[in-house]
Scaffold this active site. Sequence first.
Site, mmCIF file in Angstrom:
data_model
loop_
_atom_site.group_PDB
_atom_site.id
_atom_site.type_symbol
_atom_site.label_atom_id
_atom_site.label_comp_id
_atom_site.label_asym_id
_atom_site.label_seq_id
_atom_site.Cartn_x
_atom_site.Cartn_y
_atom_site.Cartn_z
ATOM 1 N N CYS A 32 -25.375 28.686 13.422
ATOM 2 C CA CYS A 32 -25.999 28.289 12.058
ATOM 3 C C CYS A 32 -25.874 26.979 10.698
ATOM 4 C CB CYS A 32 -25.903 29.580 11.373
ATOM 5 S SG CYS A 32 -26.382 31.291 11.196
ATOM 6 N N ASP A 442 5.358 3.792 -10.366
ATOM 7 C CA ASP A 442 5.048 3.191 -11.390
ATOM 8 C C ASP A 442 6.179 3.806 -12.633
ATOM 9 O OD1 ASP A 442 4.376 0.485 -12.801
ATOM 10 O OD2 ASP A 442 2.920 2.352 -13.789
#
Length: 747
Positions: A32, A442
């Site tokens: 479907c 970082d």
Amino acid sequence: MSETAYSAKAGAAQGAPDILVFDVSGMHCAACSARVERVLNAKPGIEAHVNLALERADVSVSGGQSAEDIRAMIEKTGFGASLRQGSLSERQAQAEQVDEGRAREERHSFYLFVFSAILTVPLVAPMLGQWFGLSWHLPAMLQLVLAGIVQIVVGSRFYRGAAKALSSGAANMDVLVAMGTSAAFIFSVYQIFALGADAMGHLYFEASAAILTLIVFGKWLEGRARRSAADALRALMGLRPREARLVSDGGQGDRMVPIEQVQTGDRVRVLPGEVVPVDGTILEGRSEFDEALLSGESEPVLRETGDKVISGAVNGAGSVVLDVVALGDDTVLARIIRLVDQAQTGKAKMQNLADRISAVFVPVVIGLALLTFVGWLLAGGSFEAAIVAAVSVLVIACPCALGLATPTALVAGTGAAAKSGVLIRDIDVLEVAGKVTHVVFDKTGTLTEGKPSLVSISLLDAAMQEAALIGAVAAVQSGSEHPLAKACVDAARQRGASIPVAKAVTAHVGEGVEGFIDEEKLLIGTRAFLARHAVQLADASAQFEQLEREGLSVSAVAKAGKLVALLSFRDEVRAESKAAVAALKARGLKTVLLSGDAEETVRRVGEVLGLDEVTGGVSPKQKLDRLSALQAQGHVVAMVGDGLNDAPALAQADVGIAMGSGTDVAIGAAAITLMRVDVGLVGAAFDIARHTYAKIWQNLFWAFIYNVIGIPLAAFGLLNPAMAGAAMAFSSVSVVSNALLLRRWKA
């Protein structure tokens, strides 16, 4: 196209395609959803993705097609379609209506199952009695009546679905069920009239009725499970209040108004126990706020005057007044909902194989059933045996499990992650996350608190006054979001320094900033930044090195081309960072720190945390080059950052992870966002990604192996139609239930 449609611009770029969202009703299996997707994608300028688990279609439109055109195309395939559009409250109401409709459909399926079971049990009971040595049968005409009612009342939904599918030139699960049960029922009717009294023992009414009963039961279970998988997104959407308590000017008291009438800059009061309706800054009062559904933080968080509060948080015992800074689609809650929604409606790469198979699955199964029927006759089998085997092949084959295998795991996995504060934006990282070898961090705002404070000012020019200097520095940096810039502005205000007006301010990402104060150029930044502007630094080298050995971050200040001061900042390492790094290393991952801060400062942080590799003084481009070098060596790299200068590296990394406290640019470049400021969630993100990816493969394996084993067994007559129907009904239920196990995951 409707201007109020629920749409977003891809990448926020001018001229980018609209993304229209349609709720699609009536889809029962992968065939479907594949049919709707195929019809939409056949039109130029349209790119559609249809999600069976969520029963929705996300349609990217870059041509001249309108929303009504697309709705008509979906409805032409035999399914209902409704466009999500209007204001925030209207879209929320639409979503609730769709959800209520699906709940009603579930209840209808359950009532239909109970009705069908009452009629089917008398038909199946004699077959079960044979297992205990009992031999009895209902009269043939009574069997016909009971099975006929089931075939007409319960089977009608499958006949309607089959008719719609065939009318659009396709076939789906409804076609298989309708063909299989009709064949068993019609053959049994024929046996009654052809054999008369001798028909007993050669009727298959119990098979046709049992197949329909079990499949309806399976669809009911599947529907409940699919709705449960989306609980996380539903819970987030439920946090969005539709009204706010607006504080009126002039002492007129508070008044409740629709959220659409509130504007930025208004004041809103939030009473104890209420949900915060907007993003705002506290002007009056203090209270604890429950942000569990937003960040995964289990403990209430204390917020005081000047602190930010986000929409969706639940107020504790205090009453507060907020200055509205964001509302509606611009709130943090709305961003979280968009990210979760984007992940849950995405399509994983491994789903492509299932989609290709689903597209041809039903026609192939019908062909196999015909071959089975002919094969039995050619092998000397009876017509009865041939029809029974063919029916078993039709009803055991299940395209549903293939279509649900990936989306249900994605919905459940990303929902569980969101509840713990991990937002997965790009579902392709689910596959990559399990292969990561290096995690690059970082420093500022990631491994450290990201709230540096100015601890000392070293004046290098006797004519320079400290108050004047910090005022000038604050003026140049007042428009910056960088943590060191904020520290300078805060220091100037705390000292009561006069902050002049800066002109021609230019930021150099990862290096520094320049601007003019009273026609004199001021430079603030790294040593390399000032050196590039021909500022002499040799006389201050010893001071630079001493401050950096003390673990301080140092910014140099030059005025009119001359070095005039050194600013020293301290940023404390997060309490959880050391344990988080140790946990990643225990997984066998290499941990790397790349920072623009001085080498000595970064090295000290690396030593405290036990990082494998530490490099300081790197520019954003050098970060990017380092990541590229690692990838060129065959490593799979994850990057964790929060700043504007981290955005290129986050985009370059195989897995970009942004801290939720970071800039919008960083979050936009990352595949994963951590909504809680806790670097320990990095390991949790890898964990849920690995679990979700594993569930997808488990589901696909069982969906494929079930059909690979079940169809041959049915073809060789080793499964009767009733058993085949039961297997079909529970195949998709087992796949969805397996995916739902992800909901138990916690960070």
